[in-house]
Scaffold this motif. Structure first.
Motif, PDB file in Angstrom:
ATOM      1  N   ASN A 179      43.067 -47.254  60.327  1.00 13.78           N
ATOM      2  CA  ASN A 179      43.740 -46.490  61.522  1.00 13.78           C
ATOM      3  C   ASN A 179      44.119 -47.453  62.708  1.00 13.78           C
ATOM      4  O   ASN A 179      44.919 -47.303  63.551  1.00 13.78           O
ATOM      5  CB  ASN A 179      43.622 -45.204  61.744  1.00 13.78           C
ATOM      6  N   LEU A 180      42.630 -47.977  63.080  1.00 12.89           N
ATOM      7  CA  LEU A 180      42.725 -48.832  64.194  1.00 12.89           C
ATOM      8  C   LEU A 180      43.842 -50.071  64.046  1.00 12.89           C
ATOM      9  O   LEU A 180      44.376 -50.473  65.021  1.00 12.89           O
ATOM     10  CB  LEU A 180      41.244 -49.368  64.356  1.00 12.89           C
ATOM     11  N   ARG A 181      43.771 -50.576  62.939  1.00 19.25           N
ATOM     12  CA  ARG A 181      44.878 -51.632  62.692  1.00 19.25           C
ATOM     13  C   ARG A 181      46.346 -51.001  62.651  1.00 19.25           C
ATOM     14  O   ARG A 181      47.185 -51.842  63.558  1.00 19.25           O
ATOM     15  CB  ARG A 181      44.988 -52.055  61.254  1.00 19.25           C
ATOM     16  N   THR A 182      46.682 -49.804  62.454  1.00 17.35           N
ATOM     17  CA  THR A 182      47.927 -49.097  62.727  1.00 17.35           C
ATOM     18  C   THR A 182      48.076 -49.116  64.065  1.00 17.35           C
ATOM     19  O   THR A 182      49.217 -49.227  64.744  1.00 17.35           O
ATOM     20  CB  THR A 182      47.786 -47.906  61.673  1.00 17.35           C
ATOM     21  N   LEU A 183      47.055 -48.460  64.848  1.00 19.78           N
ATOM     22  CA  LEU A 183      47.420 -48.196  66.245  1.00 19.78           C
ATOM     23  C   LEU A 183      47.683 -49.526  67.027  1.00 19.78           C
ATOM     24  O   LEU A 183      48.318 -49.477  68.053  1.00 19.78           O
ATOM     25  CB  LEU A 183      46.127 -47.698  66.632  1.00 19.78           C
ATOM     26  N   CYS A 184      46.989 -50.785  66.853  1.00 19.03           N
ATOM     27  CA  CYS A 184      47.011 -51.748  67.271  1.00 19.03           C
ATOM     28  C   CYS A 184      48.612 -52.513  66.959  1.00 19.03           C
ATOM     29  O   CYS A 184      49.125 -52.957  67.689  1.00 19.03           O
ATOM     30  CB  CYS A 184      46.088 -52.836  66.838  1.00 19.03           C
ATOM     31  N   ALA A 185      49.066 -52.204  65.414  1.00 16.27           N
ATOM     32  CA  ALA A 185      50.383 -52.635  65.502  1.00 16.27           C
ATOM     33  C   ALA A 185      51.569 -51.671  65.936  1.00 16.27           C
ATOM     34  O   ALA A 185      52.383 -52.139  66.718  1.00 16.27           O
ATOM     35  CB  ALA A 185      50.597 -52.222  63.908  1.00 16.27           C
ATOM     36  N   ILE A 186      51.350 -50.481  66.223  1.00 21.78           N
ATOM     37  CA  ILE A 186      52.065 -49.482  67.296  1.00 21.78           C
ATOM     38  C   ILE A 186      52.185 -50.066  68.404  1.00 21.78           C
ATOM     39  O   ILE A 186      53.055 -50.288  69.018  1.00 21.78           O
ATOM     40  CB  ILE A 186      51.741 -48.063  67.098  1.00 21.78           C
ATOM     41  N   GLY A 187      51.036 -50.615  68.991  1.00 19.83           N
ATOM     42  CA  GLY A 187      50.991 -50.827  70.481  1.00 19.83           C
ATOM     43  C   GLY A 187      51.606 -52.470  70.724  1.00 19.83           C
ATOM     44  O   GLY A 187      51.798 -52.910  71.837  1.00 19.83           O
ATOM     45  N   GLY A 188      51.840 -53.112  69.565  1.00 20.97           N
ATOM     46  CA  GLY A 188      52.568 -54.472  69.502  1.00 20.97           C
ATOM     47  C   GLY A 188      51.742 -55.406  69.256  1.00 20.97           C
ATOM     48  O   GLY A 188      52.065 -56.748  69.811  1.00 20.97           O
ATOM     49  N   ALA A 189      50.598 -55.268  68.832  1.00 23.06           N
ATOM     50  CA  ALA A 189      49.602 -56.487  68.611  1.00 23.06           C
ATOM     51  C   ALA A 189      50.144 -57.522  67.362  1.00 23.06           C
ATOM     52  O   ALA A 189      49.777 -58.759  67.639  1.00 23.06           O
ATOM     53  CB  ALA A 189      48.207 -55.801  68.148  1.00 23.06           C
ATOM     54  N   GLY A 190      50.892 -57.125  66.828  1.00 26.29           N
ATOM     55  CA  GLY A 190      51.716 -58.049  65.705  1.00 26.29           C
ATOM     56  C   GLY A 190      52.519 -59.063  66.433  1.00 26.29           C
ATOM     57  O   GLY A 190      52.624 -60.042  65.607  1.00 26.29           O
ATOM     58  N   LYS A 191      52.829 -59.116  67.658  1.00 23.24           N
ATOM     59  CA  LYS A 191      53.595 -59.853  68.248  1.00 23.24           C
ATOM     60  C   LYS A 191      52.476 -61.029  68.656  1.00 23.24           C
ATOM     61  O   LYS A 191      53.137 -62.243  68.544  1.00 23.24           O
ATOM     62  CB  LYS A 191      54.122 -59.479  69.604  1.00 23.24           C
ATOM     63  N   PHE A 243      47.677 -60.526  61.864  1.00 24.94           N
ATOM     64  CA  PHE A 243      46.953 -59.505  61.149  1.00 24.94           C
ATOM     65  C   PHE A 243      47.628 -58.219  61.246  1.00 24.94           C
ATOM     66  O   PHE A 243      47.467 -57.278  60.441  1.00 24.94           O
ATOM     67  CB  PHE A 243      45.299 -59.427  61.518  1.00 24.94           C
ATOM     68  N   PHE A 244      47.962 -57.983  62.295  1.00 24.50           N
ATOM     69  CA  PHE A 244      48.475 -56.769  62.876  1.00 24.50           C
ATOM     70  C   PHE A 244      50.045 -56.765  62.232  1.00 24.50           C
ATOM     71  O   PHE A 244      50.887 -55.571  63.020  1.00 24.50           O
ATOM     72  CB  PHE A 244      48.490 -56.543  64.343  1.00 24.50           C
ATOM     73  N   LYS A 245      50.710 -57.650  61.861  1.00 22.71           N
ATOM     74  CA  LYS A 245      52.134 -57.782  61.798  1.00 22.71           C
ATOM     75  C   LYS A 245      52.269 -57.147  60.138  1.00 22.71           C
ATOM     76  O   LYS A 245      52.080 -57.658  59.144  1.00 22.71           O
ATOM     77  CB  LYS A 245      52.873 -59.173  61.470  1.00 22.71           C
ATOM     78  N   PHE A 246      52.582 -55.647  60.018  1.00 22.36           N
ATOM     79  CA  PHE A 246      52.904 -55.017  58.943  1.00 22.36           C
ATOM     80  C   PHE A 246      53.715 -53.943  59.212  1.00 22.36           C
ATOM     81  O   PHE A 246      53.665 -53.411  60.117  1.00 22.36           O
ATOM     82  CB  PHE A 246      51.541 -54.725  57.956  1.00 22.36           C
ATOM     83  N   ASP A 247      54.036 -53.158  58.081  1.00 25.52           N
ATOM     84  CA  ASP A 247      55.172 -52.108  58.340  1.00 25.52           C
ATOM     85  C   ASP A 247      54.159 -50.707  58.503  1.00 25.52           C
ATOM     86  O   ASP A 247      53.434 -49.964  57.660  1.00 25.52           O
ATOM     87  CB  ASP A 247      55.627 -51.821  56.984  1.00 25.52           C
ATOM     88  N   TRP A 248      53.833 -50.543  60.025  1.00 25.29           N
ATOM     89  CA  TRP A 248      52.943 -49.573  60.137  1.00 25.29           C
ATOM     90  C   TRP A 248      53.370 -48.072  59.908  1.00 25.29           C
ATOM     91  O   TRP A 248      52.478 -47.131  59.854  1.00 25.29           O
ATOM     92  CB  TRP A 248      52.412 -49.756  61.743  1.00 25.29           C
ATOM     93  N   LYS A 249      54.719 -47.986  59.614  1.00 31.76           N
ATOM     94  CA  LYS A 249      55.255 -46.803  59.582  1.00 31.76           C
ATOM     95  C   LYS A 249      54.811 -45.968  58.220  1.00 31.76           C
ATOM     96  O   LYS A 249      54.856 -44.889  58.013  1.00 31.76           O
ATOM     97  CB  LYS A 249      56.905 -46.814  59.716  1.00 31.76           C
ATOM     98  N   SER A 250      54.516 -46.968  57.447  1.00 36.73           N
ATOM     99  CA  SER A 250      54.118 -46.645  55.975  1.00 36.73           C
ATOM    100  C   SER A 250      52.907 -45.912  56.163  1.00 36.73           C
ATOM    101  O   SER A 250      52.319 -45.340  55.108  1.00 36.73           O
ATOM    102  CB  SER A 250      54.170 -47.773  54.770  1.00 36.73           C
ATOM    103  N   GLN A 251      52.068 -46.004  57.213  1.00 32.57           N
ATOM    104  CA  GLN A 251      50.616 -45.334  57.327  1.00 32.57           C
ATOM    105  C   GLN A 251      50.659 -44.252  58.277  1.00 32.57           C
ATOM    106  O   GLN A 251      49.433 -43.795  58.688  1.00 32.57           O
ATOM    107  CB  GLN A 251      49.679 -46.491  57.735  1.00 32.57           C
ATOM    108  N   ARG A 252      51.888 -43.774  58.623  1.00 33.57           N
ATOM    109  CA  ARG A 252      51.757 -42.302  59.560  1.00 33.57           C
ATOM    110  C   ARG A 252      51.040 -41.475  58.821  1.00 33.57           C
ATOM    111  O   ARG A 252      50.345 -40.650  59.550  1.00 33.57           O
ATOM    112  CB  ARG A 252      53.092 -42.139  59.751  1.00 33.57           C
ATOM    113  N   TRP A 253      51.044 -41.333  57.519  1.00 33.25           N
ATOM    114  CA  TRP A 253      50.169 -40.045  56.978  1.00 33.25           C
ATOM    115  C   TRP A 253      48.940 -40.305  57.116  1.00 33.25           C
ATOM    116  O   TRP A 253      48.377 -39.342  57.641  1.00 33.25           O
ATOM    117  CB  TRP A 253      50.645 -40.160  55.341  1.00 33.25           C
TER     118      TRP A 253
END
Length: 185
Positions: free
Chosen positions: A36-48, A52-62
């Motif tokens: 979930n830390l990776r997901t939260l970082c992706a939501i915060g824009g770290a994928g830019k 490592f943080f470039k992925f479909d974070w919406k699939s991890q909402r559950w």
């Protein structure tokens, strides 16, 4: 209400965990908190900035809902369902804990020597949080997951790396409490 306040026996909690794991495996999901830390970082824009943080974070909402449930469940358990009785520890364990500096061993789940605000706002407490946080964060990334992910999901799906990680977690805990902790405190 009395049934909820008591520890649940293995023959109730074990099958419940097995059912949850079966459902997760059936639907192609894995359980673990550190992802979930990776997901939260992706939501915060770290994928830019970091691949490592470039992925479909919406699939991890559950899985974020699982974290929210753990936080909410912990709050409810502590403030509404806590049973104020002493913890049933053996006399040898209580004596060992007193030797390590814990005065009220068995009187609470969270010893104030480690978890009170007075302990946190000392240099030692601050260093424990910083160094411990770094080691936990680095360790979960290096091990490919956290203790809950490896011990519950990894072992239930018979993954050898998870077995090695769980053995390492236990060995690390034993080394910490028997060798390192007595030196530090």
């Amino acid at each position: 209400m009395e049934y909820i306040l008591q520890p649940w026996p293995w023959y109730v909690s074990g099958p419940l965990i097995a059912i949850v794991m079966f459902l997760l495996l059936y639907f192609g999901r894995t359980f673990g908190m550190s992802s979930n830390l990776r997901t939260l970082c992706a939501i915060g824009g770290a994928g830019k900035k970091v691949e490592f943080f470039k992925f479909d974070w919406k699939s991890q909402r559950w899985n974020l809902v699982v974290v929210l449930g753990a936080i909410l469940g912990g709050f409810i358990a502590h403030f509404l369902l806590s049973n104020p009785t002493n913890i049933d520890l053996s006399q040898n364990t209580i004596q060992d804990l007193k030797t390590l500096g814990f005065e009220n061993a068995g009187k609470s789940l969270l010893p104030p020597e480690l978890f009170s605000w007075d302990a946190v706002f000392t240099i030692k407490g601050f260093l424990i949080l910083i160094i411990g946080g770094f080691l936990v964060g680095f360790g979960t990334r290096y091990a490919g997951g956290c203790t809950s992910g490896h011990a519950i999901t990894g072992l239930s799906s018979l993954q050898l790396p998870s077995l090695i990680a769980v053995v390492g977690f236990f060995l690390g805990g034993l080394i910490m409490i028997h060798l390192i902790y007595p030196i530090l405190f």
